[in-house]
Scaffold this active site. Structure first.
Site, PDB file in Angstrom:
ATOM      1  CD  GLU A 117      25.555 -12.688   0.947  1.00  0.00           C
ATOM      2  OE1 GLU A 117      24.754 -11.721   0.979  1.00  0.00           O
ATOM      3  OE2 GLU A 117      25.779 -13.417   1.914  1.00  0.00           O
ATOM      4  CG  ASP A 119      26.975 -16.232   1.956  1.00  0.00           C
ATOM      5  OD1 ASP A 119      27.695 -15.258   2.169  1.00  0.00           O
ATOM      6  OD2 ASP A 119      25.742 -16.246   2.101  1.00  0.00           O
ATOM      7  CD  GLU A 121      27.057 -17.820   6.522  1.00  0.00           C
ATOM      8  OE1 GLU A 121      26.751 -16.634   6.686  1.00  0.00           O
ATOM      9  OE2 GLU A 121      26.277 -18.755   6.750  1.00  0.00           O
ATOM     10  CG  HIS A 134      26.130 -22.805   5.531  1.00  0.00           C
ATOM     11  ND1 HIS A 134      25.049 -23.643   5.656  1.00  0.00           N
ATOM     12  CD2 HIS A 134      25.661 -21.659   4.988  1.00  0.00           C
ATOM     13  CE1 HIS A 134      23.962 -23.036   5.216  1.00  0.00           C
ATOM     14  NE2 HIS A 134      24.300 -21.838   4.805  1.00  0.00           N
ATOM     15  CB  THR A 135      28.913 -22.984   0.197  1.00  0.00           C
ATOM     16  OG1 THR A 135      28.230 -24.123  -0.335  1.00  0.00           O
ATOM     17  CG2 THR A 135      30.281 -23.418   0.702  1.00  0.00           C
ATOM     18  CG  ASN A 136      22.861 -19.967   0.289  1.00  0.00           C
ATOM     19  OD1 ASN A 136      22.488 -20.415  -0.801  1.00  0.00           O
ATOM     20  ND2 ASN A 136      22.018 -19.504   1.193  1.00  0.00           N
ATOM     21  CD  GLU A 146      20.204 -23.174   1.960  1.00  0.00           C
ATOM     22  OE1 GLU A 146      19.729 -24.005   1.152  1.00  0.00           O
ATOM     23  OE2 GLU A 146      19.534 -22.239   2.435  1.00  0.00           O
ATOM     24  CD1 TRP A 212      21.942 -18.318  13.159  1.00  0.00           C
ATOM     25  CD2 TRP A 212      22.974 -19.864  11.909  1.00  0.00           C
ATOM     26  NE1 TRP A 212      22.870 -17.677  12.369  1.00  0.00           N
ATOM     27  CE2 TRP A 212      23.502 -18.590  11.587  1.00  0.00           C
ATOM     28  CE3 TRP A 212      23.475 -21.001  11.248  1.00  0.00           C
ATOM     29  CZ2 TRP A 212      24.508 -18.422  10.631  1.00  0.00           C
ATOM     30  CZ3 TRP A 212      24.476 -20.825  10.302  1.00  0.00           C
ATOM     31  CH2 TRP A 212      24.975 -19.552   9.997  1.00  0.00           C
ATOM     32  N   GLY A 216      22.859 -26.792  15.379  1.00  0.00           N
ATOM     33  CA  GLY A 216      21.507 -26.264  15.238  1.00  0.00           C
ATOM     34  C   GLY A 216      21.137 -25.223  16.277  1.00  0.00           C
ATOM     35  NE  ARG A 287      15.511 -25.948   1.381  1.00  0.00           N
ATOM     36  CZ  ARG A 287      16.698 -25.357   1.240  1.00  0.00           C
ATOM     37  NH1 ARG A 287      17.801 -26.047   1.492  1.00  0.00           N
ATOM     38  NH2 ARG A 287      16.790 -24.100   0.851  1.00  0.00           N
TER      39      ARG A 287
HETATM   40  C1  LIG Z   1      29.824 -30.043  15.468  1.00  0.00           C
HETATM   41  O1  LIG Z   1      30.048 -31.335  15.949  1.00  0.00           O
HETATM   42  C2  LIG Z   1      28.933 -32.194  15.892  1.00  0.00           C
HETATM   43  C3  LIG Z   1      29.343 -33.496  16.529  1.00  0.00           C
HETATM   44  O2  LIG Z   1      30.456 -34.044  15.881  1.00  0.00           O
HETATM   45  C4  LIG Z   1      28.504 -32.367  14.435  1.00  0.00           C
HETATM   46  O3  LIG Z   1      27.325 -33.152  14.382  1.00  0.00           O
HETATM   47  C5  LIG Z   1      28.218 -31.002  13.821  1.00  0.00           C
HETATM   48  O4  LIG Z   1      27.934 -31.145  12.438  1.00  0.00           O
HETATM   49  C6  LIG Z   1      29.448 -30.122  13.994  1.00  0.00           C
HETATM   50  N1  LIG Z   1      29.302 -28.811  13.379  1.00  0.00           N
HETATM   51  C7  LIG Z   1      28.370 -27.909  13.684  1.00  0.00           C
HETATM   52  C8  LIG Z   1      28.453 -26.608  12.991  1.00  0.00           C
HETATM   53  O5  LIG Z   1      27.468 -28.078  14.488  1.00  0.00           O
END
Ligand SMILES: *[C@@H]1O[C@H](CO)[C@@H](O)[C@H](O)[C@H]1NC(C)=O
Ligand SMILES: *[C@@H]1O[C@H](CO)[C@@H](O)[C@H](O)[C@H]1NC(C)=O
Length: 300
Positions: A117, A119, A121, A134-136, A146, A212, A216, A287
């Site tokens: 794959e 990716d 995203e 985000h790539t993988n 990643e 997620w 986060g 990690r």
């Molecule tokens: C969303 O915005 C925050 C604050 O700028 C940033 O830390 C974060 O990396 C951004 N993207 C995601 C996917 O959370």
């Protein structure tokens, strides 16, 4: 509000007021001959009632929609062994927190131990905060490679071109023609497996991943702002064509001129990485503190 063609039309209209020739087609249009056609080149594989083909200027585009029930996804009608894929995408606007829009390569059903794959995203965010790309890369069911990037433009304001170049030497990811990632095949030098033998299709999808995706998982999808739309147009695939006397691209020698046309611009790559890289597993010593960095990270 749930996904609907009517809603899609209104969102598109407000997002792209400059588009002059505009009409929806929910059946096949007599698409402009020379232009890549999403309708002809892809098939919706899930969320058929949450995806809308429509005319956009000279060609057609596909809108994927996400509401509280589900999102949608498509794949290319053809599968390829080595190719360059380019597609124009415009991502979910305003509060896209919790949503993920994707572009990826994947083979048809194979056991996980043969799963390859590539990716991309696009992780949404609250209004005014940036997307993360985000790539993988997976080969033989193993991912964990990643890298993340900050885009240098607003990916919701207009279409931008996202590309994957895949040949036996590397997988290169480009944004508007700028290389941001070059994942090399180091298998012959003790590195991990690399996707080299099975055909893959290009896929795209829009789905909810608010457990997620954004900050986060702390920021959830705001369903009061649904439906969410992401747009794709002009999927261009440049497949590997075997040299005279070579049966298929799996036998194409690594020194094949076809692959040499696809070298990365090293200066552009390092500049883009200096300016836009957020995360690289090869730099994550914390990690991998017990195992050491993955072997491909240290092969020259
Ligand atoms: C969303 O915005 C925050 C604050 O700028 C940033 O830390 C974060 O990396 C951004 N993207 C995601 C996917 O959370
Ligand atoms: C984003 O917000 C602006 C300002 O509120 C609005 O005009 C626009 O229609 C919104 N776009 C989408 C795709 O919802």
């Amino acid at each position: 509000m749930p996904c609907s063609g009517e809603r899609c039309r209104r969102v598109w209209w407000s997002a792209a007021a400059a588009v002059v020739a505009f009409f929806f087609v929910f059946v096949a249009a007599a698409a402009a001959a020379a232009t890549a056609s999403m309708y002809d080149d892809v098939e919706v594989v899930w969320g058929g009632d949450h995806s809308f083909f429509f005319m956009d200027g000279d060609g057609d585009a596909l809108a994927l929609c996400l509401d509280e029930t589900h999102g949608s996804g498509f794949r290319s009608r053809d599968a390829y062994l080595y190719a360059r894929f380019d597609v124009d995408m415009m991502l979910v606007a305003n509060n896209s927190a919790g949503t993920v829009t994707t572009l990826y390569l994947m083979p048809d059903d194979v056991p996980w131990e043969y799963h390859d794959e590539v990716d991309l995203e696009f992780l949404g965010n609250v209004t005014g905060e940036p997307y993360t790309l985000h790539t993988n890369i997976f080969a033989n069911g193993v991912g964990g490679r990643e890298q993340q990037f900050r885009l240098w433009f607003d990916p919701t304001a207009d279409f931008h071109t996202y590309s994957i170049v895949w040949n036996p030497k590397h997988i290169i990811i480009l944004v508007d023609g700028v290389p941001i990632r070059d994942y090399r095949n180091t298998a012959a030098r003790g590195g991990p497996a690399f996707p080299t033998w099975q055909k893959m299709r290009a896929h795209g999808s829009l789905w909810n991943a608010d457990d997620w995706a954004t900050q986060g998982g702390r920021v959830k999808t705001d369903w009061s702002e649904a439906p969410f739309f992401a747009y794709y147009r002009g999927l261009r695939v440049t497949p590997c064509a075997p040299s005279p006397g070579v049966a298929w691209c799996g036998d194409e020698p690594p020194e094949s001129p076809w692959f040499d046309q696809q070298e990365t611009d090293a200066a552009a790559l390092s500049k883009a990485r200096r300016e836009h890289l957020l995360y690289d597993y090869c730099e994550d010593t914390k990690r991998f503190k017990d195992t050491g960095l993955p072997v491909e990270c240290t092969i020259n």
